[in-house]
Scaffold this motif. Structure first.
Motif, PDB file in Angstrom:
ATOM      1  N   SER A  10      -4.939   3.133  -6.413  1.00 18.27           N
ATOM      2  CA  SER A  10      -4.493   3.170  -5.016  1.00 18.27           C
ATOM      3  C   SER A  10      -5.632   3.577  -4.086  1.00 18.27           C
ATOM      4  N   LEU A  35      -9.312  -1.500   1.892  1.00 19.90           N
ATOM      5  CA  LEU A  35      -8.532  -1.795   3.094  1.00 19.90           C
ATOM      6  C   LEU A  35      -9.155  -1.145   4.325  1.00 19.90           C
ATOM      7  N   ALA A  52       0.836  -1.207   0.000  1.00 25.52           N
ATOM      8  CA  ALA A  52       0.000   0.000   0.000  1.00 25.52           C
ATOM      9  C   ALA A  52       0.868   1.253   0.000  1.00 25.52           C
ATOM     10  N   PHE A 101      -4.066  -2.526  -5.592  1.00 29.05           N
ATOM     11  CA  PHE A 101      -2.672  -2.077  -5.546  1.00 29.05           C
ATOM     12  C   PHE A 101      -1.856  -2.745  -6.652  1.00 29.05           C
ATOM     13  N   SER A 112      -8.221  -5.212  -1.799  1.00 34.08           N
ATOM     14  CA  SER A 112      -7.338  -4.037  -1.774  1.00 34.08           C
ATOM     15  C   SER A 112      -6.012  -4.373  -2.435  1.00 34.08           C
ATOM     16  N   GLY A 153      -7.897   0.741  -3.557  1.00 27.07           N
ATOM     17  CA  GLY A 153      -7.238  -0.205  -2.657  1.00 27.07           C
ATOM     18  C   GLY A 153      -7.328   0.237  -1.209  1.00 27.07           C
ATOM     19  N   PHE A 154      -7.106   1.533  -0.962  1.00 27.40           N
ATOM     20  CA  PHE A 154      -7.189   2.047   0.406  1.00 27.40           C
ATOM     21  C   PHE A 154      -8.623   2.013   0.934  1.00 27.40           C
TER      22      PHE A 154
END
Length: 187
Positions: A80, A87, A55, A110, A106, A83-84
């Motif tokens: 990104s 997450l 990450a 990434f 996530s 993905g965050f």
């Protein structure tokens, strides 16, 4: 993509963003190599630090990428961010299976971003295999999801080696190659 004939005026922020972009790619290469070694050897190297380090690599590279075309400039950081977001949803969830699925989702975002960086850099370096990065990284996530961790390591190993080759080539080129002609940014 920068033109070697054009040398832009480099400001301190330009140098910083190029170094951060290359550092993000380098961190991704290192973490991927260590994770593939961990998966193939069975020896714990990164353990639970794999996803946070991936990450961090994705965030660092995508926040500092230099692209001329505004249609693509937003898409790299989007991977990104997605993905965050996935997450972040693991935090309030207490069901282990759902947490694992969100963490894998996530990781998939990434890896999608990392694959996009590799394909972008292929146009500069023509490193054979870089266009296969979406298949290698995407396949490794699918194998992870299926619980076939040795297979995940077998796909992640060539991806890590290609990324190491890429960052080696990237660090050898002058910093201004990442910036190119600033007038092309259309800002």
């Amino acid at each position: 993509m920068a033109s070697p004939e054009h040398t832009p005026e480099m400001e301190p922020l330009d140098r910083l963003t190029v170094v951060l972009y290359r550092s993000g790619l380098s961190l991704f290469a290192l973490v991927s190599a260590l994770k593939s070694a961990e998966l193939l050897s069975g020896v714990r190297i990164l353990g639970e630090w794999h996803l946070p380090l991936i990450a961090a690599a994705a965030a660092t590279a995508s926040a500092n990428i230099h692209l001329y075309d505004p249609r693509f400039r937003w898409f790299f950081p989007l991977m990104s961010w997605l993905g965050f977001i996935a997450l972040a949803f693991t935090l309030p969830v207490h069901a282990p299976n759902l947490v694992n699925s969100l963490a894998n989702l996530s990781l998939a975002f990434f890896y999608a971003g990392a694959a996009m960086f590799a394909v972008k850099e292929y146009f500069c370096f023509r490193i054979p295999g870089l266009p296969l990065m979406p298949l290698l990284l995407g396949g490794s996530v699918l194998l992870r999801w299926a619980g076939f961790f040795t297979g995940e390591g077998m796909l992640l190993a060539p991806a890590a080696l290609l990324y190491c080759w890429l960052v080696w080539a990237k660090w050898w080129m002058p910093l201004h190659y990442d910036i190119g002609d600033k007038s092309m940014y259309k800002i």
